[in-house]
Design an enzyme around this catalytic site. Sequence first.
Site, mmCIF file in Angstrom:
data_model
loop_
_atom_site.group_PDB
_atom_site.id
_atom_site.type_symbol
_atom_site.label_atom_id
_atom_site.label_comp_id
_atom_site.label_asym_id
_atom_site.label_seq_id
_atom_site.Cartn_x
_atom_site.Cartn_y
_atom_site.Cartn_z
ATOM 1 N N LYS A 16 -13.569 6.728 2.618
ATOM 2 C CA LYS A 16 -13.940 5.308 2.624
ATOM 3 C C LYS A 16 -15.313 5.064 3.288
ATOM 4 C CE LYS A 16 -9.115 3.650 2.491
ATOM 5 N NZ LYS A 16 -8.138 2.667 3.039
ATOM 6 N N TYR A 56 -7.007 -1.754 -5.903
ATOM 7 C CA TYR A 56 -6.022 -2.243 -4.924
ATOM 8 C C TYR A 56 -5.239 -3.451 -5.454
ATOM 9 C CZ TYR A 56 -7.327 0.849 -1.052
ATOM 10 O OH TYR A 56 -7.505 1.936 -0.227
ATOM 11 N N ASN A 119 -10.122 2.731 7.834
ATOM 12 C CA ASN A 119 -9.225 3.849 8.180
ATOM 13 C C ASN A 119 -9.537 5.139 7.405
ATOM 14 O OD1 ASN A 119 -8.135 3.157 5.722
ATOM 15 N ND2 ASN A 119 -6.100 2.663 6.486
ATOM 16 N N HIS A 122 -8.199 7.168 1.716
ATOM 17 C CA HIS A 122 -7.086 6.737 0.878
ATOM 18 C C HIS A 122 -6.458 7.966 0.238
ATOM 19 C CE1 HIS A 122 -4.756 5.164 -2.478
ATOM 20 N NE2 HIS A 122 -5.385 6.070 -3.224
ATOM 21 N N GLU A 133 -4.759 6.652 -10.751
ATOM 22 C CA GLU A 133 -5.977 6.571 -9.935
ATOM 23 C C GLU A 133 -6.982 7.651 -10.347
ATOM 24 O OE1 GLU A 133 -3.567 4.657 -6.133
ATOM 25 O OE2 GLU A 133 -4.483 6.633 -5.907
HETATM 26 P P1 RTP Z 1 -4.385 3.566 1.195
HETATM 27 O O1 RTP Z 1 -3.700 2.896 0.023
HETATM 28 O O2 RTP Z 1 -5.785 3.045 1.438
HETATM 29 O O3 RTP Z 1 -4.302 5.052 1.101
HETATM 30 O O4 RTP Z 1 -3.598 3.223 2.527
HETATM 31 P P2 RTP Z 1 -2.041 3.241 2.753
HETATM 32 O O5 RTP Z 1 -1.319 3.673 1.512
HETATM 33 O O6 RTP Z 1 -1.794 3.987 4.006
HETATM 34 O O7 RTP Z 1 -1.752 1.706 3.012
HETATM 35 P P3 RTP Z 1 -1.449 0.529 1.964
HETATM 36 O O8 RTP Z 1 -0.219 -0.152 2.419
HETATM 37 O O9 RTP Z 1 -1.510 1.024 0.544
HETATM 38 O O10 RTP Z 1 -2.669 -0.453 2.222
HETATM 39 C C1 RTP Z 1 -3.926 -0.235 1.613
HETATM 40 C C2 RTP Z 1 -5.015 -0.501 2.622
HETATM 41 O O11 RTP Z 1 -5.002 -1.877 2.985
HETATM 42 C C3 RTP Z 1 -5.348 -2.021 4.346
HETATM 43 N N1 RTP Z 1 -4.291 -2.699 5.058
HETATM 44 N N2 RTP Z 1 -4.502 -3.625 5.929
HETATM 45 N N3 RTP Z 1 -4.191 -5.669 7.852
HETATM 46 C C4 RTP Z 1 -3.116 -5.054 7.369
HETATM 47 O O12 RTP Z 1 -2.009 -5.316 7.736
HETATM 48 C C5 RTP Z 1 -3.327 -4.017 6.384
HETATM 49 N N4 RTP Z 1 -2.363 -3.332 5.789
HETATM 50 C C6 RTP Z 1 -2.988 -2.483 4.947
HETATM 51 C C7 RTP Z 1 -5.539 -0.647 4.926
HETATM 52 O O13 RTP Z 1 -6.921 -0.367 4.997
HETATM 53 C C8 RTP Z 1 -4.847 0.259 3.940
HETATM 54 O O14 RTP Z 1 -5.444 1.523 3.921
HETATM 55 MG MG MG Z 2 -1.662 2.824 -0.401
#
Ligand code: RTP
Ligand code: MG
Length: 145
Positions: A16, A56, A119, A122, A133
């Site tokens: 990222k 997203y 973070n 991804h 993807e």
């Molecule tokens: P990613 O998709 O980026 O790999 O991350 P992830 O599966 O660990 O998390 P996901 O639930 O899919 O969320 C995608 C991205 O959205 C941001 N996020 N912000 N503020 C919040 O509560 C929140 N929750 C998620 C994060 O940057 C996350 O990587």
């Molecule tokens: Mg995710």
Amino acid sequence: KKDYPMAVQRTFSIIKPDATKRNLTGKVNAMIEDAGLRIVGQRRVQLTEAQAKRFYEVHAESPFYGDLVKFMTSGPVVVQVLEGENAIARYRDVMGATNPAEADAGTIRAAFAESIDANTVHGSDAPETAAEEIAQFFSEEDIPG
Ligand code: RTP
Ligand code: MG
């Protein structure tokens, strides 16, 4: 009795903008490779707003969607295809928890992530999303085994 090798799988990764900005691509890639994953496709790109929104889309109704799209377009990213045994779960393990405050020591997010938004990486969360993807960013001839 014959030994069958565990299935080799592919997953999609994004390094990222927070990480490309801090010149951490090589350090992240070293952790990916140390975990037994092979980088079989890789390209540095600037996501458009439309690309980030599409990527997203599952979070379109979330309160953080706008900030997420803004962050993902704030600088270049590195899109990758990773290959290895059990690659999807393996990479999720190496990435660590979404919120770096909850990420286990030794994970990419524990080492480098600045916040739940910035973070660092991804990784796909299931075989179906991995396939979708990968197809969004790579054609088959760009991913030699
Ligand atoms: P990613 O998709 O980026 O790999 O991350 P992830 O599966 O660990 O998390 P996901 O639930 O899919 O969320 C995608 C991205 O959205 C941001 N996020 N912000 N503020 C919040 O509560 C929140 N929750 C998620 C994060 O940057 C996350 O990587
Ligand atoms: Mg995710």
